[in-house]
Design a protein around this motif. Structure first.
Motif, PDB file in Angstrom:
ATOM      1  N   ALA A 100      12.564   5.074 -12.273  1.00  8.12           N
ATOM      2  CA  ALA A 100      11.762   5.048 -13.402  1.00  8.12           C
ATOM      3  C   ALA A 100      11.627   3.623 -14.003  1.00  8.12           C
ATOM      4  O   ALA A 100      10.552   3.407 -14.598  1.00  8.12           O
ATOM      5  CB  ALA A 100      12.563   5.954 -14.450  1.00  8.12           C
ATOM      6  N   PHE A 101      12.814   2.781 -14.044  1.00 13.33           N
ATOM      7  CA  PHE A 101      12.604   1.539 -14.497  1.00 13.33           C
ATOM      8  C   PHE A 101      11.497   0.682 -13.681  1.00 13.33           C
ATOM      9  O   PHE A 101      10.784  -0.138 -14.294  1.00 13.33           O
ATOM     10  CB  PHE A 101      14.226   0.796 -14.285  1.00 13.33           C
ATOM     11  N   GLY A 102      11.814   0.792 -12.482  1.00  8.94           N
ATOM     12  CA  GLY A 102      10.677   0.144 -11.635  1.00  8.94           C
ATOM     13  C   GLY A 102       9.208   0.231 -11.701  1.00  8.94           C
ATOM     14  O   GLY A 102       8.374  -0.382 -11.552  1.00  8.94           O
ATOM     15  N   LEU A 103       9.071   1.791 -12.043  1.00 12.27           N
ATOM     16  CA  LEU A 103       7.556   2.159 -12.081  1.00 12.27           C
ATOM     17  C   LEU A 103       7.127   1.483 -13.603  1.00 12.27           C
ATOM     18  O   LEU A 103       6.036   1.040 -13.718  1.00 12.27           O
ATOM     19  CB  LEU A 103       7.803   3.755 -12.401  1.00 12.27           C
ATOM     20  N   ALA A 104       7.996   1.372 -14.685  1.00  8.52           N
ATOM     21  CA  ALA A 104       7.706   1.077 -16.028  1.00  8.52           C
ATOM     22  C   ALA A 104       7.373  -0.505 -15.879  1.00  8.52           C
ATOM     23  O   ALA A 104       6.575  -1.001 -16.346  1.00  8.52           O
ATOM     24  CB  ALA A 104       8.729   1.543 -17.092  1.00  8.52           C
ATOM     25  N   LEU A 105       8.217  -1.355 -15.055  1.00  2.00           N
ATOM     26  CA  LEU A 105       8.205  -2.590 -14.762  1.00  2.00           C
ATOM     27  C   LEU A 105       6.666  -3.080 -14.297  1.00  2.00           C
ATOM     28  O   LEU A 105       6.067  -4.044 -14.688  1.00  2.00           O
ATOM     29  CB  LEU A 105       9.256  -2.892 -13.871  1.00  2.00           C
ATOM     30  N   ARG A 106       6.485  -2.269 -13.466  1.00  2.00           N
ATOM     31  CA  ARG A 106       5.114  -2.355 -12.750  1.00  2.00           C
ATOM     32  C   ARG A 106       4.088  -2.598 -13.996  1.00  2.00           C
ATOM     33  O   ARG A 106       3.025  -3.399 -13.778  1.00  2.00           O
ATOM     34  CB  ARG A 106       4.639  -1.280 -11.588  1.00  2.00           C
ATOM     35  N   GLY A 107       4.064  -1.565 -14.845  1.00  2.00           N
ATOM     36  CA  GLY A 107       3.123  -1.297 -15.963  1.00  2.00           C
ATOM     37  C   GLY A 107       3.198  -2.607 -16.825  1.00  2.00           C
ATOM     38  O   GLY A 107       2.020  -3.051 -17.086  1.00  2.00           O
ATOM     39  N   VAL A 108       4.238  -3.034 -17.207  1.00  2.00           N
ATOM     40  CA  VAL A 108       4.222  -4.287 -18.021  1.00  2.00           C
ATOM     41  C   VAL A 108       4.006  -5.717 -17.415  1.00  2.00           C
ATOM     42  O   VAL A 108       3.295  -6.571 -18.117  1.00  2.00           O
ATOM     43  CB  VAL A 108       5.598  -4.456 -18.589  1.00  2.00           C
ATOM     44  N   ILE A 118       0.849  -1.004  -0.157  1.00  2.00           N
ATOM     45  CA  ILE A 118       0.041   0.085  -0.156  1.00  2.00           C
ATOM     46  C   ILE A 118       0.854   1.285   0.064  1.00  2.00           C
ATOM     47  O   ILE A 118       1.951   1.415   0.769  1.00  2.00           O
ATOM     48  CB  ILE A 118      -1.014  -0.005   1.207  1.00  2.00           C
ATOM     49  N   ALA A 119       0.746   2.000  -0.678  1.00  2.00           N
ATOM     50  CA  ALA A 119       1.446   3.151  -0.886  1.00  2.00           C
ATOM     51  C   ALA A 119       0.373   4.343  -0.764  1.00  2.00           C
ATOM     52  O   ALA A 119      -0.818   4.479  -1.433  1.00  2.00           O
ATOM     53  CB  ALA A 119       2.326   3.718  -2.276  1.00  2.00           C
ATOM     54  N   ILE A 127       0.429   5.439  -9.170  1.00  2.00           N
ATOM     55  CA  ILE A 127       1.481   6.307  -8.465  1.00  2.00           C
ATOM     56  C   ILE A 127       2.265   5.178  -7.502  1.00  2.00           C
ATOM     57  O   ILE A 127       1.929   4.209  -7.391  1.00  2.00           O
ATOM     58  CB  ILE A 127       1.010   7.419  -7.435  1.00  2.00           C
ATOM     59  N   ASP A 128       3.376   5.505  -7.155  1.00  2.00           N
ATOM     60  CA  ASP A 128       4.362   4.560  -6.475  1.00  2.00           C
ATOM     61  C   ASP A 128       5.304   5.176  -5.828  1.00  2.00           C
ATOM     62  O   ASP A 128       5.616   6.502  -6.147  1.00  2.00           O
ATOM     63  CB  ASP A 128       4.952   3.561  -7.032  1.00  2.00           C
ATOM     64  N   GLY A 129       5.682   5.012  -4.247  1.00  2.00           N
ATOM     65  CA  GLY A 129       6.717   5.706  -3.704  1.00  2.00           C
ATOM     66  C   GLY A 129       8.003   5.415  -4.255  1.00  2.00           C
ATOM     67  O   GLY A 129       8.237   4.076  -4.891  1.00  2.00           O
ATOM     68  N   GLU A 130       9.006   6.199  -4.274  1.00  2.00           N
ATOM     69  CA  GLU A 130      10.404   6.091  -4.775  1.00  2.00           C
ATOM     70  C   GLU A 130      11.235   4.967  -4.440  1.00  2.00           C
ATOM     71  O   GLU A 130      11.545   4.054  -5.285  1.00  2.00           O
ATOM     72  CB  GLU A 130      11.216   7.317  -4.713  1.00  2.00           C
ATOM     73  N   PRO A 131      11.149   4.394  -2.962  1.00  2.00           N
ATOM     74  CA  PRO A 131      11.768   3.320  -2.603  1.00  2.00           C
ATOM     75  C   PRO A 131      11.220   2.009  -3.270  1.00  2.00           C
ATOM     76  O   PRO A 131      12.094   1.118  -3.368  1.00  2.00           O
ATOM     77  CB  PRO A 131      11.677   3.434  -0.839  1.00  2.00           C
TER      78      PRO A 131
END
Length: 332
Positions: free
Chosen positions: A322-330, A167-168, A192-196
């Motif tokens: 940025a990589f982790g955010l995009a990874l979540r999307g795919v 949960i964020a 949305i997501d937290g940076e860490p």
């Protein structure tokens, strides 16, 4: 006939998902776009990477001080987006600063019990049934009523003995500012997501490709507000650390507190690594304290390049968010 062949090819190869991760940092906007066929074994592709400097004064800590400047940087970041990405549905996720975000991980069974919803035979839950328990949990932790919070959550499908829900949450004002900037730039945010947590997702993906299976390791992310660390055994988080914190006298003490347990072979390091100089630490110092090798995060090692890309973000540890955010999307 062309349409039929195209449709048949999509069915045979699996439809391709595209996702963008947007990291609005203190001095730059960082963008990573990934794609993957829908088959689980399909290789990840890095479609686009771009870093755009922010005008001085655009950010004031966690606050966006100049929304027009941030919107301009976002437009510039997306301006060179390849046609293959622009013509597909693009899931866009943006990070929120660690100091503005509360992220927690809760056992799925606990939330299910609070909601009174039962597991299905496959171990799944109706997400709508879990939502009230999620909101109650984050209200309790944040100390704010839900109308003042913007909340994002998901069931973590990473292989682990105990399934969890991440949960964020953030004060709604932080999210609204970023949504407004993105909308001004013509971008629709889907998450949305937290940076860490975004950086941790990236490092866990890197570990799955670069380390031996079941190899215990530490993941470290360096941000403007400090260092976040996790000790991971059998793909499950068994220890966490944050520095600075009252319980740690110095950074070395924080690292030592994190490594209790099986001997480590590797530590993955991401984020603004140069900030470690402020506490007198180098990669070699981290390795000495942890008793293992230290591997800086690198986007380029984790997917094939869809085309020639030359942005330094491909090889910099700061690209993890940025990589982790995009990874979540795919992967979702």
């Amino acid at each position: 006939m062309t349409l039929k062949n195209s449709w048949l090819q999509d069915v045979q190869l699996g439809s391709q998902r595209f996702a963008a991760g947007i990291d609005v940092a203190s001095q730059a906007v960082r963008l990573v776009v990934l794609s993957q066929r829908s088959r689980s074994s399909a290789a990840l592709r890095i479609e686009y990477v771009r870093t755009v400097p922010l005008a001085p004064g655009a950010m004031a800590g966690t606050e966006i001080a100049d929304r027009h400047a941030v919107a301009r940087a976002l437009r510039d970041a997306f301006a060179g987006l390849p046609r293959a990405c622009a013509t597909h549905a693009l899931r866009c996720a943006m990070a929120l600063p660690a100091s503005a975000t509360l992220t927690t991980t809760v056992p799925l069974t606990r939330l299910a019990a609070m909601s009174g919803c039962a597991d299905s035979d496959s171990g799944g839950h109706q997400l709508t049934e879990l939502e009230p328990a999620v909101m109650s949990e984050i209200e309790r932790i944040a100390g704010l009523e839900r109308h003042a919070l913007a909340v994002d959550w998901f069931v973590d499908e990473t292989r682990s003995p105990v399934r969890t829900v991440t949960i964020a949450a953030t004060a709604r004002q932080h999210l609204e500012a970023r949504i407004e900037c993105a909308a001004t730039a013509g971008i629709s945010l889907t998450a949305i997501d937290g940076e860490p947590h975004a950086a941790l997702r990236a490092m866990r993906y890197a570990a799955s490709h670069e380390l031996d299976p079941h190899e215990p390791y530490v993941a470290l992310w360096v941000g403007a507000d400090g260092v976040h660390g996790w000790r991971i055994v059998d793909d499950g988080i068994v220890g966490e650390m944050r520095y600075p914190a009252p319980e740690h006298s110095d950074f070395a003490d924080a690292l030592r507190d994190l490594v209790h347990g099986p001997e480590l072979d590797c530590a993955l390091l991401s984020g603004e690594v140069e900030l470690l100089e402020g506490v007198g630490f180098s990669l070699a110092d981290i390795g000495d304290v942890l008793g293992c090798s230290v591997l800086p995060f690198e986007c380029a090692a984790l997917g094939g390049l869809a085309r020639e890309l030359d942005d330094p973000l491909l090889h910099e540890p700061v690209g993890a968010v940025a990589f982790g955010l995009a990874l979540r999307g795919v992967l979702e």
